[in-house]
Design an enzyme around this catalytic site. Structure first.
Site, PDB file in Angstrom:
ATOM      1  N   LYS A  86     106.702 -17.241  34.479  1.00 48.60           N
ATOM      2  CA  LYS A  86     107.831 -17.063  35.414  1.00 48.60           C
ATOM      3  C   LYS A  86     109.175 -17.064  34.700  1.00 48.60           C
ATOM      4  CE  LYS A  86     105.070 -18.795  39.213  1.00 48.60           C
ATOM      5  NZ  LYS A  86     104.502 -19.983  39.859  1.00 48.60           N
ATOM      6  N   VAL A 110      99.748 -24.366  35.185  1.00 45.16           N
ATOM      7  CA  VAL A 110      98.540 -25.158  35.440  1.00 45.16           C
ATOM      8  C   VAL A 110      97.461 -24.962  34.383  1.00 45.16           C
ATOM      9  CG1 VAL A 110      98.828 -25.384  37.932  1.00 45.16           C
ATOM     10  CG2 VAL A 110      97.585 -23.428  37.002  1.00 45.16           C
ATOM     11  N   TYR A 156     107.712 -27.988  38.924  1.00 50.51           N
ATOM     12  CA  TYR A 156     107.291 -28.221  40.308  1.00 50.51           C
ATOM     13  C   TYR A 156     108.130 -29.341  40.921  1.00 50.51           C
ATOM     14  CZ  TYR A 156     103.522 -25.530  38.261  1.00 50.51           C
ATOM     15  OH  TYR A 156     102.816 -24.584  37.601  1.00 50.51           O
ATOM     16  N   TYR A 181     101.498 -10.154  39.886  1.00 50.52           N
ATOM     17  CA  TYR A 181     101.595 -11.609  39.786  1.00 50.52           C
ATOM     18  C   TYR A 181     100.353 -12.204  39.112  1.00 50.52           C
ATOM     19  CZ  TYR A 181     102.006 -16.475  41.122  1.00 50.52           C
ATOM     20  OH  TYR A 181     102.068 -17.842  41.095  1.00 50.52           O
ATOM     21  N   SER A 200     102.025 -20.217  35.082  1.00 46.67           N
ATOM     22  CA  SER A 200     103.400 -20.174  35.596  1.00 46.67           C
ATOM     23  C   SER A 200     104.473 -20.145  34.528  1.00 46.67           C
ATOM     24  CB  SER A 200     103.664 -21.380  36.492  1.00 46.67           C
ATOM     25  OG  SER A 200     102.886 -21.303  37.650  1.00 46.67           O
TER      26      SER A 200
END
Lengths: 317, 317, 317, 317
Positions: free
Chosen positions: B79, B271, B253, B201, B76
């Site tokens: 992102k 992660v 998160y 993705y 992530s």
């Protein structure tokens, strides 16, 4: 290792009056936008066409513009001060009864409280402030006196006190707050009498202060926890840092992400139209304009802070 | 007007190797804590006893410690980079399809997406990243090429590429992601073929980079949007500021509040155990340690950043 | 011990044609109300001005009125039949993977599914029907054949089959259903290939039957689980009772309470405008009218059933 | 047209004592299962080893077994009676302030109330009963007298009255209920003084009655709204039908689907361990056993009703 921001934002303090003046002009052209809070009857009477802004630098210099010396109802801004008192009282034990996460729901939502078994998400939603109030009630002999003493001492204004009309109005119409406090009590996360907690909570919300008072009251948050005038410590450096962090992530209801995006400063708003903000190591400041946006934050106050950080480059980001 | 932080935090760069060394020692004593992500089979095989940390100052000086040059799955963290690409592609129109608020729910929750009719809360939850991927697919002729080019250029490492095993593993087990993408599509907030969006993705998640690569890749976020080496603009100063703001409020998160409280820096975790962070105007940095806490952030990576800001005073607060 | 209802509801079967005739007249005067489902393109073309009603008594007598022999897309009504097949396949083990509670949310909501970790609230929401489809896929060698055989056998109509246009239309636009199935799969509550489950699900929804077919197909639910013609058992008496109970509490999406209140019969609706109902020990019946109310149930179909139980006293309450 | 159920369930009344005796025996072998409600201190003292069951046929014959004449705290069962009074007071206007849908959440949840802006989902959750209490307070001169009069008249027991200890205990510990009532008031869906509404609510919950009293009190619901002894109408036939419908879909908290599945009768439970049930056109009945299952319904009471409908075939399905 922190370096001053690059050109075009190098400011000397001589620029600050000009910047405030420009912002004041821009804001006044937008008077009329937004809506005054109407859920507290006495707040609904405040005229929309008001704007004040004040800042206090680390060495105590004050710059102010517009209605910066007109007192208003500080409402939820007081949650910054009671959080400071609560942390002084019980230290990090406070976090056993409270979270530190943005809520993602309106300021008076009961939903998250139910999911999380009476543990409010953070100290700046109403439920969280009630738990903090409960901590203060358990710790201080004269809790209301302690709060007034703190507010008067930090702001340097011995006149800070309760607006009786607002206080009465809020007590009589605060069904949602009565619901919240009893709900938390049902999870055993309030220890004192529910009415006593609510009375303290209504007092903190009903305090009247002006932009200069409030900017001064938060100077210690810009100054690593110290009172710059006396040199005495108000809270530890670490706690000051953390309070600023919570202001940034949770201080503007469910618009905290947007606020960080547009303004980029630790800030706490109230439905009276005030917003208190901190530029760590530089200054504390306060804006006030009563008309709110749909999330409950001062519409023109938020705009003024946005313009301020864009013009000065003083966003923390 | 920003002033350097006061004593005891005045650092010269000579102290940085010592600080990193101390952190490395402290972290290694806690090896064993936390759990490696197991929902992606190929990630579950990574050994827990790894820790790396790298930082890049504005003038390009690199300090690194531990396993800072061992590549890992960035997941992530990517992102941040795709958000930059998406903003370059369509500017603020991106925010018509995405929010900027912390989610209050786990990274792959469908609940808020349903309440908000297919508008993801922010670009750093999976749903939001899929909408950003959709924007990139619509805008760039060679979207995957554009992403690789950006990553290689920013990091200065032409070897950056896909970890095929991770990529396969994620594609085969990503039922939740397939659900998310189809759910967004059902609200017409994905325009391209759902499988193409998911392929992009999965690619961004499966990129392999090391701490030094990643720290370098975010230098422009510490440098007001510019590449310091070439002086060229990567994104506008305002966009850099805003990306930092979103990292701080949404980058870890549903632990963003806690992260701001303990670390106080814009950061984005993955992660795979990496966390990328920015000290605006000062440096970009990256930590990596594969074992996660219960919120899905690298447990020892978070601890390392906490120690770093406490030792250096470089929190934005 | 059950006694016939008291005056004024003592009916002989000679009254039934009159009652149906009266209802038909009343319903046709309200033609135009409600909206045809538009989320499946092919359904949106069905004209609103249709109404049919058919009932089958325990000894097989059929009464029908209006468009009772015009086939329509049965959609979610098929969930009654697949539930019966699923219970025959694995018995009460089915309830380890499914709840039996009303959902309180729209038929295709993912929220409750997330809260309850992939266990659908009941077999009549889409998620629940997908789990039932998965059970059927695991149990029957020829699942699609088994379903067609059951439908043709129960209705006595060997022509029952798939409406290809609806089937195609639903497959192409069913992003929400793809999301649901993958979401359940991510909780390991679907065992078979997600696409195979969806194909079976789209088949059951796309079956074309008319009111007489459907009323006949549910006769066994009025007859303690037996086929009245052959005397053979379709399901146990207890299962028939329980399927009726689930129809009453969960058969009409999140309007089940209101439906019990106004109609008072076990019933299952579909977005094609059909509603299948059961008067235990007395008859099965089916109404059809394509325009829906805001909860997704046939507006005039619901009205017809309401009038029917008021005129006959045949509510279970 | 309703026909008596087929063999093997044809019962004469001579069988009823045998059936009750068998159930009594079976239940007593399971004594010890479940937990007595502990959130009301005075309820927590009731011994678990109690079981009573009583039924009243349409012609007034009473059959009773076990502790059927031992009074207990009726708690939420009273919501059936206040709903009847509320409907008599304002008719269908009641439904402007209340829904009729199962809640899907525990009996005292505030979540749905927040989503639905103060409109309780149904009259049998606490919030709904408070709105009904508010209606009764607005309509009757002597609301508490009216309730006592109704209870004594329907049960034929002039001794029905308040259990003072329970009443006190509930008033002192009812923070959740205070929260609920104030929350509803904040949405303007309570008109009277919140404390007056709560006092009435605590009274209805604290009434003491036994199984025979309660079975008698609901005879009118089995008898199309009439008092069988006097022939007088208690409520209209349609209202009786509808109250039964709401009992079936909403009467046992968030286990209504399961209850319909296992028992198949309109029923209303209370945390005192009582469950009142109705076999429309046949009888009313009441069971009592204080230990509860995890949803808050009497564990052995529910089992007794399950056995009863299985042995008699008297499920409405």
């Amino acid at each position: 290792m922190r370096k001053p921001p690059q050109n075009p934002h190098d400011l000397s303090r001589h620029d600050l009056p000009d910047i405030l003046g420009t912002i004041d002009e821009e804001v006044r052209q937008r008077f009329g936008e937004g809506e005054v809070a109407d859920y507290i009857p006495a707040l609904a009477c405040v005229p929309k066409e008001r704007f004040g802004m004040a800042l206090v630098t680390l060495d105590g210099e004050v710059h102010a513009v517009g209605d910066a010396r007109e007192p208003f109802s500080i409402q939820s801004i007081s949650k910054v001060h009671t959080l400071t008192l609560g942390l002084e009282a019980v230290g990090d034990d406070l976090w056993k009864r409270l979270g530190r996460e943005p809520s993602g729901d309106p300021f008076n939502s009961l939903i998250q409280l139910e999911h999380e078994k009476g543990i409010p998400r953070n100290p700046f939603i109403n439920a969280g402030a009630m738990v903090v109030a409960d901590v203060i009630l358990s710790h201080y002999d004269q809790p209301e006196g302690a709060l007034l003493h703190f507010m008067r001492g930090r702001s340097g204004n011995p006149e800070v006190g309760r607006d009786d009309e607002i206080w009465e109005s809020e007590r009589r119409s605060g069904y949602r707050n009565v619901a919240l406090a009893n709900f938390i009590r049902s999870f055993d996360n309030i220890e004192n009498d529910v009415d006593a907690v609510l009375d303290f909570y209504y007092l903190q919300c009903a305090l009247r202060m002006n932009c200069v008072d409030l900017a001064r009251s938060a100077q210690f948050l810009a100054a690593d926890g110290r009172c710059q005038a006396s040199g005495k410590r108000v809270t530890s450096e670490e706690q000051a840092t953390r309070i600023n962090a919570i202001m940034l992530t949770c201080g503007t209801y469910d618009a905290a992400g947007d606020f960080a995006f547009h303004v980029g400063l630790p800030a706490k708003s109230g439905v009276g139209g005030g917003i208190l903000a901190v530029v760590p190591s530089v200054m504390s400041l306060c804006v006030w304009s009563p008309a709110l946006d749909e999330k409950g934050n001062s519409l023109l106050g938020g705009y003024a802070l946005h313009r301020f950080t864009r013009m000065t480059g003083l966003s923390v980001f």
